[in-house]
Design a protein around this motif. Structure first.
Motif, PDB file in Angstrom:
ATOM      1  N   LEU A 235      43.040  46.095  38.696  1.00  0.00           N
ATOM      2  CA  LEU A 235      42.038  45.043  38.609  1.00  0.00           C
ATOM      3  C   LEU A 235      41.808  44.564  40.054  1.00  0.00           C
ATOM      4  O   LEU A 235      42.487  43.935  40.751  1.00  0.00           O
ATOM      5  CB  LEU A 235      42.819  43.784  37.812  1.00  0.00           C
ATOM      6  CG  LEU A 235      43.396  43.990  36.685  1.00  0.00           C
ATOM      7  CD1 LEU A 235      43.743  42.933  35.883  1.00  0.00           C
ATOM      8  CD2 LEU A 235      42.272  45.007  35.570  1.00  0.00           C
ATOM      9  N   TYR A 236      40.486  45.031  40.524  1.00  0.00           N
ATOM     10  CA  TYR A 236      39.837  44.626  41.746  1.00  0.00           C
ATOM     11  C   TYR A 236      38.960  43.623  41.673  1.00  0.00           C
ATOM     12  O   TYR A 236      38.071  43.527  40.857  1.00  0.00           O
ATOM     13  CB  TYR A 236      39.135  45.959  42.253  1.00  0.00           C
ATOM     14  CG  TYR A 236      40.102  47.014  42.657  1.00  0.00           C
ATOM     15  CD1 TYR A 236      40.624  47.259  43.709  1.00  0.00           C
ATOM     16  CD2 TYR A 236      40.190  48.072  41.800  1.00  0.00           C
ATOM     17  CE1 TYR A 236      41.207  48.108  44.285  1.00  0.00           C
ATOM     18  CE2 TYR A 236      41.017  49.105  42.057  1.00  0.00           C
ATOM     19  CZ  TYR A 236      41.568  49.338  43.277  1.00  0.00           C
ATOM     20  OH  TYR A 236      42.429  50.353  43.561  1.00  0.00           O
ATOM     21  N   PRO A 237      39.056  42.483  42.628  1.00  0.00           N
ATOM     22  CA  PRO A 237      37.961  41.698  42.884  1.00  0.00           C
ATOM     23  C   PRO A 237      36.835  42.087  43.285  1.00  0.00           C
ATOM     24  O   PRO A 237      36.913  43.106  44.377  1.00  0.00           O
ATOM     25  CB  PRO A 237      38.650  40.585  43.720  1.00  0.00           C
ATOM     26  CG  PRO A 237      39.685  41.161  44.458  1.00  0.00           C
ATOM     27  CD  PRO A 237      40.039  42.365  43.458  1.00  0.00           C
ATOM     28  N   LEU A 238      35.504  41.810  43.005  1.00  0.00           N
ATOM     29  CA  LEU A 238      34.387  42.280  43.594  1.00  0.00           C
ATOM     30  C   LEU A 238      34.230  41.562  45.153  1.00  0.00           C
ATOM     31  O   LEU A 238      34.595  40.374  45.173  1.00  0.00           O
ATOM     32  CB  LEU A 238      33.266  41.814  42.774  1.00  0.00           C
ATOM     33  CG  LEU A 238      31.651  42.238  43.478  1.00  0.00           C
ATOM     34  CD1 LEU A 238      31.790  44.010  43.316  1.00  0.00           C
ATOM     35  CD2 LEU A 238      30.651  41.485  42.606  1.00  0.00           C
ATOM     36  N   SER A 278      43.182  35.364  34.060  1.00  0.00           N
ATOM     37  CA  SER A 278      43.022  35.898  32.402  1.00  0.00           C
ATOM     38  C   SER A 278      43.504  37.235  32.305  1.00  0.00           C
ATOM     39  O   SER A 278      44.151  37.767  31.097  1.00  0.00           O
ATOM     40  CB  SER A 278      41.580  35.524  32.049  1.00  0.00           C
ATOM     41  OG  SER A 278      41.306  36.093  30.810  1.00  0.00           O
ATOM     42  N   GLY A 279      42.958  38.220  33.192  1.00  0.00           N
ATOM     43  CA  GLY A 279      43.056  39.538  33.190  1.00  0.00           C
ATOM     44  C   GLY A 279      44.803  39.991  33.115  1.00  0.00           C
ATOM     45  O   GLY A 279      45.319  40.490  32.509  1.00  0.00           O
ATOM     46  N   ARG A 280      45.352  39.141  34.232  1.00  0.00           N
ATOM     47  CA  ARG A 280      46.693  39.448  34.432  1.00  0.00           C
ATOM     48  C   ARG A 280      47.589  39.060  33.304  1.00  0.00           C
ATOM     49  O   ARG A 280      48.450  39.824  32.903  1.00  0.00           O
ATOM     50  CB  ARG A 280      47.118  38.528  35.759  1.00  0.00           C
ATOM     51  CG  ARG A 280      48.798  38.234  35.932  1.00  0.00           C
ATOM     52  CD  ARG A 280      49.081  37.240  36.766  1.00  0.00           C
ATOM     53  NE  ARG A 280      48.783  35.996  36.105  1.00  0.00           N
ATOM     54  CZ  ARG A 280      48.781  34.828  36.619  1.00  0.00           C
ATOM     55  NH1 ARG A 280      48.977  34.631  37.915  1.00  0.00           N
ATOM     56  NH2 ARG A 280      48.344  33.602  36.008  1.00  0.00           N
ATOM     57  N   ARG A 294      46.705  43.726  42.354  1.00  0.00           N
ATOM     58  CA  ARG A 294      45.827  44.827  41.857  1.00  0.00           C
ATOM     59  C   ARG A 294      46.310  45.473  40.654  1.00  0.00           C
ATOM     60  O   ARG A 294      45.761  45.839  39.700  1.00  0.00           O
ATOM     61  CB  ARG A 294      44.975  45.605  42.854  1.00  0.00           C
ATOM     62  CG  ARG A 294      44.252  44.492  43.645  1.00  0.00           C
ATOM     63  CD  ARG A 294      43.772  45.569  44.795  1.00  0.00           C
ATOM     64  NE  ARG A 294      42.547  44.678  45.621  1.00  0.00           N
ATOM     65  CZ  ARG A 294      42.737  43.735  46.358  1.00  0.00           C
ATOM     66  NH1 ARG A 294      43.926  43.235  46.427  1.00  0.00           N
ATOM     67  NH2 ARG A 294      41.561  43.214  46.890  1.00  0.00           N
ATOM     68  N   MET A 295      47.781  46.128  40.862  1.00  0.00           N
ATOM     69  CA  MET A 295      48.188  47.027  39.930  1.00  0.00           C
ATOM     70  C   MET A 295      49.121  46.697  39.015  1.00  0.00           C
ATOM     71  O   MET A 295      49.867  45.626  39.074  1.00  0.00           O
ATOM     72  CB  MET A 295      48.970  48.043  40.995  1.00  0.00           C
ATOM     73  CG  MET A 295      49.583  49.244  40.219  1.00  0.00           C
ATOM     74  SD  MET A 295      50.297  50.511  41.234  1.00  0.00           S
ATOM     75  CE  MET A 295      51.087  51.480  40.237  1.00  0.00           C
TER      76      MET A 295
END
Length: 458
Positions: A235-238, A278-280, A294-295
């Protein structure tokens, strides 16, 4: 790099520290040291091999990697010819006892190469460098458009253990907003081909913070990815960086007043943090373990087999004009650029070089004892498992709590350190991991900060 703040709060998104020092701190090496001398006293029993392919079918709006769009006729062949010449010179410099514990093809997009060209790339790694791709972990980056059945068959047949697919978003409108034209149907078809190829580990890259992205659309992308049960998710921040497509678009827009711009930055930071959390939490609830900011790795995923290589201490050998190499005393590469014209010039120079030119280092940064300590700490503490302090003391003969007392005090005061970690383990709290892109830059040395600030973008 200055640590900017919003009020009393450190801005969470400042720099992705995937390597230290960054290539913008590298400079031309006046003496062009011989690789044979650089590697003579280095341990070479667990090296990492990286081959860089600087070609993509399109360049995403957020991308600042060393890559060009397309390749005129003959350039890919000329590039592989140069890569083969470089492999010969580097292997001779390393000597007969060099052993590779891991390998990776990156870029750019390695699968921009056609199937026969990928076979040749693998031959360069095996016959040219002596890496046994069937016996060590091999990771390859790909895009949906280039993940064709014939290319994947070559990679699977040559021992690829991990395929990383740059999806970024399953929502077509978001992909267009990030200047990554693709259709979800094509992405799903590519994922099906990867699974059919039987490569053991599938990684899917996703990006949060895209213009127009909402928590609902972010969740839809996450669920679309989870439907494939990938062994890994990143999951990468823009980021919007200078000289990239999005950076140029932003520069063309009328300048906002400073107060309004700061408020917009604060809102974007908060939105990205909200999407990250939220993604985490969504991935943790679906059986994934957090490895870094990120991983995320599926709890029942097969072992990667990369345990023989320690990024803090073992060397890296990079081939290709966008690759880095690491010895304990010098980090080196070729020249670095983001602008497409500059990149084309560097590639053209690379493919015209004779073998002898590849036997010396040209651009790099010498690593003092202090820089080695910073790199060791950074590459350890930015992992969710943290750092065993005994290993640091054994390597450097000093204590990290003394070497980095001021920094660790700041991190502790912000709640970024895990107070429940074992006494001998330095580990970030969940909030510390969330702020990895602020914490990392605070560990840069004054000399590296100055070099990065003085770098002229090109």
């Amino acid at each position: 790099m200055n640590i900017s703040t919003l009020g009393s709060t450190v801005r969470p998104y400042q720099s992705y520290v995937y390597a230290y020092p960054h290539k913008t701190a590298y400079r031309p090496l006046a003496d062009r040291p011989a690789l044979r001398e650089l590697w003579a006293a280095e341990p070479k029993d667990a090296l990492s091999l990286y081959l860089h392919i600087p070609f993509c079918e399109v360049r995403c709006g957020f991308c600042n990697l060393f890559t060009r769009i397309g390749a005129p006729e003959g350039l890919v062949t000329a590039y592989l010819d140069a890569l083969e010449r470089q492999a010969g010179a580097v292997r001779e410099a390393l000597g007969e006892r060099a052993r590779f514990a891991t390998a990776a093809f990156g870029g750019g997009t390695p699968t921009f190469l056609e199937a026969a060209e990928l076979e040749r790339l693998c031959d360069i790694a095996e016959k040219g460098m002596g890496a046994d791709l069937a016996a060590v972990p091999l990771s390859v980056e790909a895009s949906p458009a280039t993940a064709t059945a014939d290319r994947l068959a070559v990679l699977a047949g040559r021992g690829t253990t991990r395929l990383s697919l740059g999806v970024q978003s399953f929502v077509d409108a978001e992909a267009r907003s990030a200047v990554r034209p693709q259709r979800r149907a094509d992405v799903e078809a590519a994922l099906a081909r990867v699974r059919e190829a039987g490569i053991p580990v599938l990684n899917i890259d996703l990006i949060y913070g895209i213009d127009g992205q909402t928590e609902d659309s972010w969740r839809r992308s996450l669920d679309a990815a989870l439907a494939w049960r990938p062994e890994e998710l990143y999951l990468y921040p823009l980021y919007v960086r200078p000289l990239t497509g999005l950076g140029r678009k932003e520069a063309r827009e009328p300048e906002a007043e400073a107060v309004a711009e700061a408020a917009a930055d604060a809102e974007w930071d908060e939105r990205r943090l909200r999407l990250y959390r939220s993604g985490r939490d969504h991935l943790l609830a679906h059986g994934y373990e957090q490895v870094s900011m990120r991983m995320f790795r599926r709890a029942d995923a097969p072992a990667t087999g990369a345990e023989d290589h320690a990024c803090q201490t073992d060397g890296m050998v990079g081939l290709g004009c966008g690759a880095r190499s690491y010895t304990s005393e010098l980090h080196y590469s070729f020249d670095y650029a983001v602008d497409m014209r500059e990149i084309r010039g560097i590639i053209d120079d690379y493919v015209s070089r004779p073998a002898a030119d590849f036997a010396r280092a040209e651009h790099g940064r010498w690593m003092t004892g202090d820089e080695a300590r910073r790199r060791h700490l950074l590459q350890s503490v930015l992992q969710a498992e943290g750092m065993e302090q005994a290993g640091y003391r054994a390597r450097f003969g000093t204590d990290p709590a003394v070497d980095f007392a001021a920094e660790l005090d700041r991190f502790s005061a912000r709640g970024w350190l895990d107070t429940d970690a074992a006494p001998e383990r330095l580990r970030l709290s969940p909030e510390g991991l969330a702020h990895s892109d602020a914490l990392g830059p605070e560990l840069f040395s004054p000399a590296v900060r100055a070099a990065m600030a003085a770098y002229e973008l090109k």
